[in-house]
Design a protein around this motif. Sequence first.
Motif, PDB file in Angstrom:
ATOM      1  N   ASP A   1      69.047  74.149  64.417  1.00  0.00           N
ATOM      2  CA  ASP A   1      69.359  73.591  65.725  1.00  0.00           C
ATOM      3  C   ASP A   1      70.841  73.247  65.727  1.00  0.00           C
ATOM      4  N   SER A   2      71.668  74.303  65.717  1.00  0.00           N
ATOM      5  CA  SER A   2      73.096  74.021  65.584  1.00  0.00           C
ATOM      6  C   SER A   2      73.878  74.666  66.706  1.00  0.00           C
TER       7      SER A   2
ATOM      8  N   GLY B   1      71.288  67.941  63.009  1.00  0.00           N
ATOM      9  CA  GLY B   1      70.835  67.257  61.810  1.00  0.00           C
ATOM     10  C   GLY B   1      70.530  65.792  62.089  1.00  0.00           C
ATOM     11  N   ILE B   2      71.437  65.126  62.815  1.00  0.00           N
ATOM     12  CA  ILE B   2      71.212  63.710  63.134  1.00  0.00           C
ATOM     13  C   ILE B   2      69.940  63.569  63.966  1.00  0.00           C
TER      14      ILE B   2
ATOM     15  N   TYR C   1      64.673  73.585  68.536  1.00  0.00           N
ATOM     16  CA  TYR C   1      64.346  72.532  69.512  1.00  0.00           C
ATOM     17  C   TYR C   1      63.025  71.847  69.256  1.00  0.00           C
ATOM     18  N   PRO C   2      62.767  71.350  68.103  1.00  0.00           N
ATOM     19  CA  PRO C   2      61.459  70.717  67.929  1.00  0.00           C
ATOM     20  C   PRO C   2      61.293  69.472  68.790  1.00  0.00           C
TER      21      PRO C   2
ATOM     22  N   ASN D   1      71.254  71.420  76.200  1.00  0.00           N
ATOM     23  CA  ASN D   1      71.462  72.107  74.935  1.00  0.00           C
ATOM     24  C   ASN D   1      71.969  73.525  75.144  1.00  0.00           C
ATOM     25  N   GLU D   2      71.448  74.187  76.155  1.00  0.00           N
ATOM     26  CA  GLU D   2      71.923  75.543  76.438  1.00  0.00           C
ATOM     27  C   GLU D   2      73.403  75.532  76.767  1.00  0.00           C
ATOM     28  N   VAL D   3      73.797  74.553  77.601  1.00  0.00           N
ATOM     29  CA  VAL D   3      75.210  74.443  77.975  1.00  0.00           C
ATOM     30  C   VAL D   3      76.056  74.209  76.733  1.00  0.00           C
TER      31      VAL D   3
END
Lengths: 133, 508
Positions: free
Chosen positions: B109-110, B118-119, B185-186, B196-198
């Motif tokens: 998820d980067s 990570g956070i 995206y869990p 997130n997409e943006v």
Amino acid sequence: MQTRKAVQKMFNLKTIIMDLENIKAQMRKGILEYCILSVLSRNSCYASDIIKELKEARVIVVEGTLYPLLTRQKNAGLLSYRWEESQQGPPRKYYELTPEGQKYLADLDKSWEEIVESVSLIRTRKKPKTSKA
Amino acid sequence: MEKTIKINLGGVLFQIDEEAYRMLRDYLQSIDHKFRNMPGGNETIEDIESRIAEIFQSQKDLTGIITKENVEMMISIIGTPEEFDQYEEQDSGHEYSHREKRMYRNPDDSIIGGVCGGIGAYLNTDPVWFRLLFIVFALFGLGFLVYLALWIALPLAVTDSQKRELYGDNFKKSRDHVPGESARYPYSTNVGNAFNEVFRAIGKVLFVIVRIILIIIGVIFVLAGFTSLFSFIIIFVFNYPGAFSIDTGDFNLAYLPDFLNYIVTPSMVPLMTVLIVLVVAIPLLAMIYGGIRLIFWFRASDGYVWLVGLIVWVLCIAALAIISFNEGISYAERGETTSLEYIGPAPDTLYIRAGDKISDLNADKEIALTDNYYRIYIDDKKNLVYIRPRLDIYPADNNSTSIEIERESSGTSRLDAENNARRLVYDFRISDNTVFLDEYFMIPRDSKWSFDVVSIDMYIPEGTIISMDRIAERMYHSHYYHGYATDSEDRFWEMTEDGLEYLDYDID
């Protein structure tokens, strides 16, 4: 004496509390090891042959499960292997039962029959009548 | 076309494309991680590797290159270490729930470096909030630095067990998303998804920009490294000093390699040359290699090479420093010898003329040190060094003309320096009213240069007219103060109470 009993009790309790997943895993693992030995009892096999048979019997889903078990059984002296050249690719390991493994398997066969017998006996027994004469 | 990598798997060579390679490597790492510490683990790992090789061999299509699809197929056959676990003694759920949670960067998820991902995974929160937070702080300039610091500090969660530590109890939840896609995206909400997409788009653009900058830096490194190395090789290896020499009037670096022969003990020259070559070439090679890595952005396990290079480089510098120190000791003290010669009563006009001229020497090289005045001429064939002496002219106390030759040199001790000074060869002749001064003094063969100086001090009674030819004038230390002669005629000077004065008229 008292404490020892208490500890034993707690230990039993702990094994009982093991969740269903764990029991299933234990059963499958035992069965799987038994199946591997059974496959090898017929003739010496190379890992892929064992996998094929176990997959057909739906005992395993992924192959990776097999390799650590083979190594463990070999280290326990139940199996041995020899290298054999293959037409394509590197030489393969052909596994076979050691005399010790054969004896072990015979024991397992016996206890398996006992288990099946006991389990089916219990499972097929009719529900006892509520009132007993 | 994508890059392919050659790998050796279970004794069989495969060509594999980059994406598949990364996937395979992660998979093998997770296998390794699982079995490494078990009894007989290495054997199991080997067995699995040769099985992988076998699967690949049966799947290879005509191109013979292993692709991502092949690797995915192989993993679906052999299974992931988690899938093995279903028959293992310890139930995975039990074992891992007690694991300590640890923060990693999340590759699944980067956007830029997976820091926020990570956070988010660590705190079980939608990472979009941390992304917003970083953007807000980035406006104050702080977020960028913090992000960079975390990027560097946090390791990437590569293996499954690392991901377990990252997600903690939610690891299985994250795994539930696995089919088809990776565990992306869990925790994302619908709103978060859009954000997130943006961010993902912005991240891609940022990444491309950073890559472009890095590539430009890489190109600069490579070009600069190559040109420097090229010049260096031409100067040092092919001994072609003219190639890049820029006469600044100061110390001329281009001659240094040749000059080395005359300033250090001859037996040290080869060793010092090798050391200098290494000291210069190692950083240049590192620069070129680093530039290439920046441009092509490949992974390489070259840590040892860098380390060895650094150690060799430091050792070379240390050795050079020790040798230079030892050589330097031989210049520690200065000493001088003086000889005085009377010419006799002064004539009305004293002519100072050049004796042996530098222009007749056929010197190979000319080096100006510190100023234009002190010039060194080297004749490589004869292995001789010539230096221009310094001429000073002062008013005499009495009515006689005299010449004082002062030889000065360096050595380990004063006595040694004086001995070195004594060996300097300088000649002058006197005939009637003319003094012939050689334009150079000589350092005897096989003796090294030690800041040797010869000063000619002439004492001439007041009122004497002095004529100097152009060469003598050039040796005359103070001639700068009187300007340069514009014509080829010899110029005339008169000795006064205050020293030599230029006469801007012809005597005859």
